[in-house]
Design a protein around this motif. Structure first.
Motif, PDB file in Angstrom:
ATOM      1  N   ASN A 102       4.621  -1.332   3.238  1.00  0.00           N
ATOM      2  CA  ASN A 102       4.001  -1.140   1.926  1.00  0.00           C
ATOM      3  C   ASN A 102       4.355  -2.260   0.946  1.00  0.00           C
TER       4      ASN A 102
ATOM      5  N   THR B 174       3.405   0.847   8.650  1.00  0.00           N
ATOM      6  CA  THR B 174       4.243   1.483   7.629  1.00  0.00           C
ATOM      7  C   THR B 174       4.656   0.525   6.519  1.00  0.00           C
TER       8      THR B 174
ATOM      9  N   ALA C 235      -3.599  -6.086  -1.375  1.00  0.00           N
ATOM     10  CA  ALA C 235      -2.654  -5.372  -2.224  1.00  0.00           C
ATOM     11  C   ALA C 235      -2.529  -6.063  -3.581  1.00  0.00           C
TER      12      ALA C 235
ATOM     13  N   SER D 155       0.146  -5.509   3.632  1.00  0.00           N
ATOM     14  CA  SER D 155       0.590  -4.287   2.953  1.00  0.00           C
ATOM     15  C   SER D 155      -0.560  -3.338   2.646  1.00  0.00           C
TER      16      SER D 155
ATOM     17  N   GLY E  49       7.906   3.352   1.817  1.00  0.00           N
ATOM     18  CA  GLY E  49       7.312   2.282   2.607  1.00  0.00           C
ATOM     19  C   GLY E  49       8.325   1.260   3.078  1.00  0.00           C
TER      20      GLY E  49
ATOM     21  N   THR F 206      -3.002  -0.372  -0.818  1.00  0.00           N
ATOM     22  CA  THR F 206      -2.164   0.413  -1.727  1.00  0.00           C
ATOM     23  C   THR F 206      -0.775  -0.176  -1.922  1.00  0.00           C
ATOM     24  N   GLY F 207      -0.470  -1.268  -1.221  1.00  0.00           N
ATOM     25  CA  GLY F 207       0.859  -1.849  -1.292  1.00  0.00           C
ATOM     26  C   GLY F 207       0.990  -2.913  -2.353  1.00  0.00           C
TER      27      GLY F 207
END
Length: 752
Positions: free
Chosen positions: A358, A356, A251, A397, A281, A400-401
């Protein structure tokens, strides 16, 4: 084959007629012919579960599609090929790659191919909670029943059967299994997961398995780790296959320039900022210790109640192995809420099933307990995490986190997670290794060899406890002590209780001390009420006796049908799950005593004789942990290490000190160098009793101090009185009287 064709044809015709479609009939006929010709069976082999022979459910195929998308799946064929031709195989992958759930299944397939002629599969985990969750998940993916083909064994809980072909367990459970099965002949593949955590049990398993492999060429060992730590294991095992699973891009990482002193509150403020920004998230927050996790949970619950409902619900959830259930449980009402997973070290792998997250907030520090053999005490040390652990957290994450590191990018972090065997009290480890010598495994090839000073201190302590004979080998008492999942001192005390007829009470003490602490941290503003509740259960003789009081009261609440156990614990600010764990530990210890055919005693708690005998039994194991109040104000001087400490505030003496005063001589269970610098679990003893129970060669090796001089005076006066009594009762002396020192017993322990 004709039967297979006919069955296939008939099945296809039936399906087609039911659907009312002619094409269905034709398809059914063709499918039936193909199946019958190819396999010669009623049903295609691909439709049957190879592990239980039953048809697969539709859920199996949906889970299979998800499994095939895991990063580790691309290495499946190469893994199975290497497993066939090599004894040791190393696979490195991140904790979200699927390594912990998929690799054990592949090993089960490998054992199935050879019809389990070399054994089944066992997979070790660091945490019991994760072992259970993985077993449930893997049983679901394999489409079998938990407790049958797939099972788990964790402390105080076993869910396996004779049909189990894949077993998940904690590393300490597998280590103790080596005592009864030194070559692990029940297993064809041993999977050591989370090897990078470098726990004492995992390091011992990795060291002893090298010796086992020499004696069992058919055995396979699979070591699972994260990429940053894999080089250590390659150096240890030499030229072995190493499969590297490509890690997805991490991330976005945001570093902080703030100081570490304020990172706890910075992390909580950042949680609230992310929540107010309404970015989707969940969050994972890594703090220094379990205590910080508890505090953060409490603070976030209060802050969440003040937030606008338009922001959605903010739910703190603890993923801390040692503190289950300290945060509000997740319910259906929380489906649309934002969860904040609060955790600490050794918990990164607990996120393997959480997809889940993020946002990750990493404070970059951890609390560790480092044992100092010179003073026989552990110190609380707050220090930076390793680069290895930092990289693991950044992967949680996903690509994309966002990961917030509350430390500078240029901060100097140690490369790998330190081996616990270099920082822990290894007396129990040395006792175990001595037991393995008896079992025939005399060599442990340590990845990190313990400090020689720590080894010498451990051997000295075992010698004081009479666990070693004159040649340094394990004595009969030492062999019995090694049967108990307790520290050697408590194991010795429990054995001594068999002689002093107080097994029932010492069993309770041992169980309460082995389980998590039963005392809950009171909410803000309830400290006085909690202290008053605890005072009702305090025993005047000390904390060990208070633990018996608490356990007995807990059991009474269990028997009284009108009393709700959880409500009773809540009223007394006690942890119900910890007391239930103590009850389970007590049952396990009782079973071990019965198996060893050692005597059990009837309950006699409260009598003067029983009180004296309990103290005798405790001193048989904990004579090295005696302290004296040097000034009457609670400054206790410990005889073994010459350090000063206070009684812990949760002690029975700590809360009543101002009213009744403190005892001069005490026995304590634990001493930790920290901000409080306290001795915990304290019981009043008489110095004469200490002289009686401590081995003579330990007493004379004590460092010089005022306390030792007082004890020596008592010893000399007792010797003089004994000599006078002998002279009075024996007026005709045919031999010269012995000196007082010679009249004392030279036995190492009372129960030899």
């Amino acid at each position: 084959m004709n039967a297979g064709v006919n069955a296939g044809v008939n099945a296809g015709v039936n399906v087609g007629v039911t659907a009312g479609v002619t094409a269905g009939v034709n398809a059914g006929v063709n499918a039936g012919v193909n199946v019958g010709v190819t396999a010669g069976k009623i049903i295609d082999d691909l439709e049957l579960n190879r592990f239980d022979g039953l048809p697969h459910s539709s859920r199996f195929y949906s889970l299979l599609q998800k499994r095939q998308q895991l990063p580790v799946w691309s290495s499946r064929a190469e893994f199975l090929q290497n497993l066939k031709t090599n004894q040791i195989l190393l696979l490195s992958a991140s904790c979200r790659s699927g390594r912990s759930s998929q690799v054990p299944q592949w090993c089960a397939e490998f054992c199935l191919e050879v019809r389990y002629q070399h054994g089944v599969v066992v997979c070790s985990q660091v945490q019991g909670r994760q072992a259970v969750e993985l077993a449930l998940r893997v049983a679901d993916e394999m489409d079998v029943n938990i407790g049958h083909e797939v099972g788990y064994s964790v402390p105080l809980q076993n869910c396996c059967s004779s049909d189990t072909i894949l077993r998940f367990c904690t590393d300490d459970v597998l280590l103790r299994e080596l005592m009864s099965d030194p070559l692990l002949e029940h297993y064809g593949v041993v999977v050591i997961d989370q090897a990078h955590e470098r726990t004492v049990s995992t390091d011992l398993l990795l060291g002893l398995l090298k010796e086992v492999l020499l004696q069992r060429p058919e055995l396979r060992v699979v070591v699972l780790s994260v990429p940053p730590a894999s080089e250590t294991f390659l150096q240890h095992y030499g030229e072995v296959p190493h499969l590297r699973v490509e890690t997805p891009s991490s991330a976005e990482v945001v570093y902080s320039s703030g100081g570490r002193a304020e990172n706890f509150y910075s992390a909580l403020r950042l949680v609230l900022e992310v929540h107010r920004a309404k970015e989707p998230g969940d969050l994972a927050v890594f703090l220094a210790s379990e205590q910080e996790v508890i505090c953060a949970c409490s603070l976030l619950v209060k802050e969440a109640a003040r937030l606008s409902s338009a922001l959605g619900e903010l739910v703190p959830v603890a993923l801390c192995p040692g503190q289950p259930g300290i945060c509000p449980p997740i319910t259906e009402n929380h489906y649309r809420s934002r969860k904040v997973f609060l955790s600490c070290s050794q918990s990164e792998d607990m996120f393997w099933s959480v997809d889940t997250v993020n946002f990750v907030i990493d404070t970059g520090v951890e609390k560790r307990y480092v044992y100092n053999p010179r003073i026989r005490s552990s110190s609380e040390v707050i220090r930076p995490i390793s680069r290895c652990r930092a990289e693991i957290r950044k992967q949680l994450s996903g690509s994309t986190g966002k990961c917030f590191c509350l430390y500078p990018e240029e901060a100097e972090l140690p490369a790998e997670i330190p081996a616990r065997i270099l920082e822990a009290n290894i007396t129990s480890t040395v006792l175990f290794l001595k037991r393995m010598e008896v079992a025939g495994l005399g060599r442990c090839d340590f990845i990190s060899r313990p400090d020689p000073e720590g080894l010498m201190q451990a051997l000295e302590e075992l010698d004081y406890l009479a666990a070693l004979d004159d040649d340094g080998n394990l004595s009969e008492i030492g062999i019995i002590m090694s049967e108990f999942p307790l520290d050697p001192q408590m194991a010795k005390a429990l054995l001594a209780s068999c002689e002093f007829d107080c097994v029932n009470e010492v069993l309770t003490i041992a169980a309460m001390l082995a389980a998590p602490s039963c005392f809950l941290e009171p909410p803000f503003g309830f400290e006085t009420e909690a202290m008053k509740s605890h005072m009702k259960l305090h025993h005047p003789e000390g904390d060990h006796f208070t633990l018996i009081n608490i356990y007995n009261a807990f059991k009474r609440s269990q028997r009284e049908t009108h009393v709700l156990q959880e409500k009773w614990c809540q009223d007394f600010f006690l942890c119900c799950s910890a007391l239930r764990a103590a009850d389970a530990v007590r049952d396990e210890l009782t079973d071990i005593l019965r198996r060893l055919e050692l005597p059990l005693s009837e309950p006699a708690f409260g009598t003067k004789t029983n009180t004296l005998n309990i103290k005798r039994a405790l001193l048989s194991g904990y004579f090295m942990q005696v302290a004296r109040d040097v000034d009457g104000s609670g400054n206790y001087f410990m005889l073994s290490n010459k350090h000063l400490a206070q009684v812990h505030p949760l002690s029975a003496y700590g809360s009543r000190a101002q009213k009744l005063g403190l005892p001069e001589w005490v026995l304590f269970h634990e001493y930790t160098l920290s901000d409080l610098n306290c001795i915990r679990t304290v019981t009043h003893i008489q110095p004469k009793l200490f002289i009686q129970m401590a081995p003579q060669y330990f007493f004379y090796n004590l460092p010089s101090s005022e306390g030792k001089e007082l004890l020596q005076n008592i010893l000399d006066s007792e010797g003089s009185r004994t000599l006078k009594r002998r002279q009075k009762n024996q007026p005709v002396i045919t031999e010269p009287p012995k000196e007082p020192e010679e009249s004392q017993s030279s036995d190492r322990c009372v129960i030899q």
